[in-house]
Design an enzyme around this catalytic site. Structure first.
Site, PDB file in Angstrom:
ATOM      1  CG  HIS A 180      -1.996  -1.000   1.187  1.00  0.00           C
ATOM      2  ND1 HIS A 180      -2.781  -1.306   2.270  1.00  0.00           N
ATOM      3  CD2 HIS A 180      -2.426  -1.804   0.183  1.00  0.00           C
ATOM      4  CE1 HIS A 180      -3.637  -2.251   1.949  1.00  0.00           C
ATOM      5  NE2 HIS A 180      -3.444  -2.580   0.692  1.00  0.00           N
ATOM      6  CD  GLU A 222      -3.997  -2.621   6.667  1.00  0.00           C
ATOM      7  OE1 GLU A 222      -4.752  -2.612   7.668  1.00  0.00           O
ATOM      8  OE2 GLU A 222      -4.360  -3.015   5.549  1.00  0.00           O
ATOM      9  CD  GLU A 249      -5.943   0.204   3.874  1.00  0.00           C
ATOM     10  OE1 GLU A 249      -5.650   0.210   5.081  1.00  0.00           O
ATOM     11  OE2 GLU A 249      -6.377  -0.793   3.279  1.00  0.00           O
ATOM     12  CG  ASP A 282      -3.306  -6.543   7.548  1.00  0.00           C
ATOM     13  OD1 ASP A 282      -2.786  -7.691   7.576  1.00  0.00           O
ATOM     14  OD2 ASP A 282      -4.104  -6.189   6.652  1.00  0.00           O
ATOM     15  NE  ARG A 341     -10.278  -5.637  -0.037  1.00  0.00           N
ATOM     16  CZ  ARG A 341     -10.094  -6.839  -0.575  1.00  0.00           C
ATOM     17  NH1 ARG A 341     -11.136  -7.589  -0.857  1.00  0.00           N
ATOM     18  NH2 ARG A 341      -8.877  -7.304  -0.797  1.00  0.00           N
ATOM     19  CB  SER A 342      -6.077  -0.859  -0.269  1.00  0.00           C
ATOM     20  OG  SER A 342      -6.110  -1.792  -1.316  1.00  0.00           O
ATOM     21  CE  LYS A 390      -7.910  -3.776   7.836  1.00  0.00           C
ATOM     22  NZ  LYS A 390      -6.685  -4.541   7.537  1.00  0.00           N
TER      23      LYS A 390
END
Ligand code: PGA
Ligand code: ZN
Length: 447
Positions: free
Chosen positions: A173, A182, A225, A262, A386-387, A408
């Site tokens: 990400h 994450e 995110e 994560d 979702r991202s 989340k």
């Protein structure tokens, strides 16, 4: 005579009443997601003038067992066009579910599953199916003139979720060298969702200043995110920064604001050698487990997602035995919101929580099935974005409606993330007696 009139009147009434829920129209169209890629939008209307609009989100670190997004693979949009999926909504799904009762979610979803006929929804497209499925529920709720969370959870639904906010991004990400995907803050030590969110926002901004002063302006660029993507290489450096930001914002790391990870470890796993590549080292499963034990000892961590790769059910069992009394051991890529995979995990004790993404499995009714399956077996369920996401807020309603107590949905920045937080603020304000579960949703309070 009187009875006869009554009977006819009543039949007429229920016929008319039921008719208002009948699906009148299904219309698929293209919108863009937060990464600027095309995605599927669906508008469902009912005879009673209900309207439901839903957008399909899209992941980047997708699990192997997820429902498949149908993409055109043509010239347009670098192959990411969704015109085939949209055509499937308009020409196949729409005619098939027209006139069905929009409250019959299971029946409608299974009609789509049946027409699709593949195990991973690849023919009609998971993106086409999920947007339709969610739009149907919204249209039913709209026909009843009640909000989606109330439609799903009834008039007494009042549990706001504890948010897990991803404020440092790594992995796929972000463009940095952080191996874990994450790094989240978890404001569980507050009495309400709004107080918890306020603390999170304050911490997010303090972290911004720390990063800017220490690493320069480019360190406050954000990842997919909305979390910062600073040029860090070291996992403990990222966790130290979170603790520092929590403190500097005036909160207590542990009793007020905890941490979560994560790992998205399928991305780190090297199959040929059965090892994980972490900070330039190759770690075995046992060494990964040891690493998690050390991290839990050193930091107030309450949850670790995808600590091992997506097929390692046995490793999850081992890890859950080791640390499951202290933290949530969450299966995202492991379970892919799939009732069969979750059942398998439950039967052997792999993990103690499931990450729930509607588009991983592809329909709302299967998602609800997964959440219920989790609850019946003392697993926690975390509703997740979702991202690649959109301005569709519906996962906020899902979290409250299904009473998961956990969500989340990224950093408190970028509208596709804040739209979910804002919706939760709105729901909290509208409730007669909102309930914020705090640390009760975790196995233990961190030290
Ligand atoms: P994804 O990431 O949406 O890119 O799959 C989110 C996650 O792994 O939880
Ligand atoms: Zn994940």
């Amino acid at each position: 005579m009187l009875w006869g009139v009554y009977a006819v009147g009543y039949t007429l009434y229920t016929t008319i009443y039921d008719d208002v829920f009948k699906i009148r129209g299904v219309y698929g169209f293209m919108v863009l997601d937060s990464r600027g890629n095309p995605t599927v939008g669906v508008r469902v209307t009912t005879q009673g003038l209900g309207v439901g609009i839903a957008y399909a989100p899209s992941g980047a670190s997708t699990g192997k067992h997820e429902a498949v997004e149908l993409r055109d693979r043509g010239e347009e949009f670098g192959g990411k066009g969704v015109s085939k999926a949209i055509e499937n909504v308009n020409k196949v799904i729409g005619p098939a579910i027209k006139d069905m009762d929009s409250r019959r979610q299971w029946e409608i979803d299974h009609k789509m599953i049946e027409i699709d006929g593949t195990p991973n929804k690849s023919r009609l497209g998971g993106n086409a199916i999920v947007a339709t499925s969610l739009a149907v529920a919204k249209a039913a709720a709209s026909t009843l003139e009640i909000p989606l969370y109330m439609y799903l959870g009834g008039y007494t639904a009042n549990t706001l979720p504890v948010p897990m906010l991803n404020i440092i991004n790594g992995g796929v990400h972000a463009g940095n060298k952080l191996d874990f995907q994450e790094f989240m803050i978890v404001p569980a030590g507050f009495n309400s969702f709004s107080e918890a969110l306020r603390a999170s926002v304050e911490i997010y901004h303090v972290l911004r200043n720390i990063l800017k002063n220490r690493y320069g302006l480019s360190a406050i660029n954000v990842g997919d995110e909305g979390g910062y993507a600073p040029p860090l290489e070291n996992i403990s450096e990222a966790l130290d920064l979170l603790v520092e930001a929590i403190r500097e914002a005036g909160y207590d790391p542990g009793s007020e604001v905890a941490l979560a990870l994560d790992v998205a470890s399928s991305q780190l796993y090297i199959e040929e050698r059965n090892v994980y590549r972490v900070e330039e080292k190759e770690l075995s499963r046992d060494e990964m487990i040891e690493l998690y034990r050390e991290l839990i000892d050193a930091y107030p961590i309450v949850s670790i997602e995808d600590p091992l790769y997506e097929e390692d059910f046995e490793g999850f069992v081992e890890l859950t035995k080791n640390i499951g009394n202290k933290v949530l051991v969450v299966g995202d890529d492991l379970f892919t919101t799939n009732p069969e995979r979750l059942s398998k995990g439950i039967s052997i004790g792999a993990g103690n929580a499931v990450l729930v993404k509607v588009n991983q499995i592809g329909t709302l009714s299967e998602t609800i099935e997964v959440v219920k399956l989790a609850f019946r077996n003392n697993y926690k369920a975390i509703i997740s974005h979702r991202s690649g996401d959109t301005e569709d807020p519906c996962i906020a309603d899902l979290a409250v409606g299904l009473g998961t107590g956990l969500i989340k949905t990224g950093a408190p920045a970028r509208s596709e993330r804040t739209v979910k937080y804002n919706r939760l603020l709105e729901i909290e304000r509208s409730l007669e007696k909102p309930y914020y579960p705090g640390f009760t949703v975790f196995p233990a309070k961190p030290h």
